[in-house]
Design an enzyme around this catalytic site. Sequence first.
Site, PDB file in Angstrom:
ATOM      1  N   HIS A   1       0.733  -1.133  -0.079  1.00 11.08           N
ATOM      2  CA  HIS A   1       0.073   0.004   0.019  1.00 11.08           C
ATOM      3  C   HIS A   1       0.957   1.328   0.067  1.00 11.08           C
ATOM      4  O   HIS A   1       2.040   1.090   0.128  1.00 11.08           O
ATOM      5  CB  HIS A   1      -1.100  -0.086   1.063  1.00 11.08           C
ATOM      6  CG  HIS A   1      -0.421  -0.037   2.610  1.00 11.08           C
ATOM      7  ND1 HIS A   1       0.508  -1.014   3.161  1.00 11.08           N
ATOM      8  CD2 HIS A   1      -0.633   1.098   3.606  1.00 11.08           C
ATOM      9  CE1 HIS A   1       0.682  -0.547   4.418  1.00 11.08           C
ATOM     10  NE2 HIS A   1       0.036   0.537   4.656  1.00 11.08           N
TER      11      HIS A   1
ATOM     12  N   HIS B   1       1.327   3.821   2.072  1.00 11.11           N
ATOM     13  CA  HIS B   1       1.703   4.547   3.452  1.00 11.11           C
ATOM     14  C   HIS B   1       3.484   4.667   3.168  1.00 11.11           C
ATOM     15  O   HIS B   1       3.934   3.711   2.650  1.00 11.11           O
ATOM     16  CB  HIS B   1       1.522   3.926   4.505  1.00 11.11           C
ATOM     17  CG  HIS B   1      -0.011   4.015   4.855  1.00 11.11           C
ATOM     18  ND1 HIS B   1      -0.719   3.392   5.739  1.00 11.11           N
ATOM     19  CD2 HIS B   1      -0.967   4.945   4.386  1.00 11.11           C
ATOM     20  CE1 HIS B   1      -1.964   3.810   5.971  1.00 11.11           C
ATOM     21  NE2 HIS B   1      -2.283   4.756   4.892  1.00 11.11           N
TER      22      HIS B   1
ATOM     23  N   ASP C   1       5.777   4.431   5.255  1.00  3.41           N
ATOM     24  CA  ASP C   1       6.699   3.630   5.830  1.00  3.41           C
ATOM     25  C   ASP C   1       6.585   2.120   4.959  1.00  3.41           C
ATOM     26  O   ASP C   1       7.405   1.276   5.527  1.00  3.41           O
ATOM     27  CB  ASP C   1       6.214   3.239   7.381  1.00  3.41           C
ATOM     28  CG  ASP C   1       4.833   2.728   7.420  1.00  3.41           C
ATOM     29  OD1 ASP C   1       3.990   3.407   6.847  1.00  3.41           O
ATOM     30  OD2 ASP C   1       4.470   1.813   8.095  1.00  3.41           O
ATOM     31  N   HIS C   2       6.033   2.248   3.872  1.00  2.00           N
ATOM     32  CA  HIS C   2       5.995   1.023   3.153  1.00  2.00           C
ATOM     33  C   HIS C   2       6.675   1.188   1.556  1.00  2.00           C
ATOM     34  O   HIS C   2       6.906   0.370   1.159  1.00  2.00           O
ATOM     35  CB  HIS C   2       4.734   0.272   3.050  1.00  2.00           C
ATOM     36  CG  HIS C   2       4.034  -0.203   4.411  1.00  2.00           C
ATOM     37  ND1 HIS C   2       4.071  -1.389   4.671  1.00  2.00           N
ATOM     38  CD2 HIS C   2       3.725   0.798   5.438  1.00  2.00           C
ATOM     39  CE1 HIS C   2       3.633  -1.347   6.030  1.00  2.00           C
ATOM     40  NE2 HIS C   2       3.349  -0.153   6.367  1.00  2.00           N
TER      41      HIS C   2
ATOM     42  N   HIS D   1      -7.476  -1.128   5.599  1.00  2.00           N
ATOM     43  CA  HIS D   1      -6.457  -0.205   6.167  1.00  2.00           C
ATOM     44  C   HIS D   1      -6.353   0.913   5.299  1.00  2.00           C
ATOM     45  O   HIS D   1      -6.230   2.072   5.659  1.00  2.00           O
ATOM     46  CB  HIS D   1      -5.325  -0.942   6.237  1.00  2.00           C
ATOM     47  CG  HIS D   1      -3.971  -0.102   6.757  1.00  2.00           C
ATOM     48  ND1 HIS D   1      -4.018   0.326   7.965  1.00  2.00           N
ATOM     49  CD2 HIS D   1      -2.926   0.288   6.229  1.00  2.00           C
ATOM     50  CE1 HIS D   1      -2.683   0.933   8.088  1.00  2.00           C
ATOM     51  NE2 HIS D   1      -2.130   1.101   7.144  1.00  2.00           N
TER      52      HIS D   1
ATOM     53  N   ASP E   1       0.135  -4.081   5.922  1.00  2.00           N
ATOM     54  CA  ASP E   1      -0.679  -3.497   7.330  1.00  2.00           C
ATOM     55  C   ASP E   1      -2.186  -4.090   7.445  1.00  2.00           C
ATOM     56  O   ASP E   1      -3.088  -3.545   7.921  1.00  2.00           O
ATOM     57  CB  ASP E   1      -0.645  -1.999   7.243  1.00  2.00           C
ATOM     58  CG  ASP E   1       0.712  -1.633   7.671  1.00  2.00           C
ATOM     59  OD1 ASP E   1       1.581  -2.240   7.921  1.00  2.00           O
ATOM     60  OD2 ASP E   1       0.902  -0.166   7.805  1.00  2.00           O
TER      61      ASP E   1
ATOM     62  N   HIS F   1       4.955  -4.980   9.996  1.00  5.36           N
ATOM     63  CA  HIS F   1       5.524  -4.444  11.459  1.00  5.36           C
ATOM     64  C   HIS F   1       5.879  -5.389  12.667  1.00  5.36           C
ATOM     65  O   HIS F   1       5.176  -6.271  12.521  1.00  5.36           O
ATOM     66  CB  HIS F   1       4.601  -3.429  12.229  1.00  5.36           C
ATOM     67  CG  HIS F   1       4.274  -2.060  11.153  1.00  5.36           C
ATOM     68  ND1 HIS F   1       5.022  -0.992  11.339  1.00  5.36           N
ATOM     69  CD2 HIS F   1       3.741  -1.881  10.083  1.00  5.36           C
ATOM     70  CE1 HIS F   1       4.623   0.043  10.719  1.00  5.36           C
ATOM     71  NE2 HIS F   1       3.887  -0.622   9.823  1.00  5.36           N
TER      72      HIS F   1
HETATM   73 FE    FE Z   1       2.664   0.523   8.101  1.00  2.00          FE
HETATM   74 ZN    ZN Z   2       0.182   1.441   6.436  1.00  4.08          ZN
END
Ligand code: FE
Ligand code: ZN
Length: 239
Positions: A54, A56, A58-59, A112, A131, A169
């Site tokens: 996805h 986001h 942090d990905h 999410h 996530d 995570h």
């Molecule tokens: Fe994340």
């Molecule tokens: Zn996420």
Amino acid sequence: MRIEIISCLNDNYSYLIFDENKKIGSVVDPGEADPVIKEIEKNNIKLQYILNTHHHYDHVGGNKELKERFNSKIIGFRGDKDRIPGIDIFVDNNQKWVEENFEFEIFHVPGHTSGHICFYFYKEKLIFTGDTLFSLGCGKVFEGTHKQMFDSLSRLKNLPPDTKIYCGHEYTLQNSIFCEANDSKNLKLKNKITEIKTRLKKGLPSIPTVLSDEIECNIFLKAKDVNSFSKLRDLKDNF
Ligand code: FE
Ligand code: ZN
């Protein structure tokens, strides 16, 4: 196919998946470039693809640097083509990707985010869940409805019980506290928590987890209907 787990940012996991003989591979969800570059160079891999679950930060934070450095192609959900940095190849729900010994199926799992996907490597029986499904938890419902998230998790639940889950995570220990608080008589859960603590103490990731464990221990997968799922998700958001 070999998988190396790479710690990124605070508590993210990225995964380098590669063929040891051909020295080619892909990376899942590079939250940042540096630790991924180190792992690629250590194994002397040609990085063909970057797979994003996805959009986001942090990905996808390492997308552009890795793409430029290794001349890789970025694969992401068609519906997220305007928000996955550097995306080259658009994939759709249920699409199968077959290339040499690199085969997976796309599961579109909204909840999410609206465009979240999982990469299911059916031959190896493993799935990258980003996530959506965590060990002993699930992602927060940001863009979708609780019903969508519940349905997405139900789809994952129907995979073969011995499917290995690689999530985005290291939240397992925090998640376990919530599961225990709501499912205090679950012996299987208690044993799993002991195992998790042992691994984490040694500095090892709690990942991968196995679907059968999650079905028995993950309170969100144990929810029988959307209502009980929604209640749990709301409780956890304020836990
Ligand atoms: Fe994340
Ligand atoms: Zn996420």
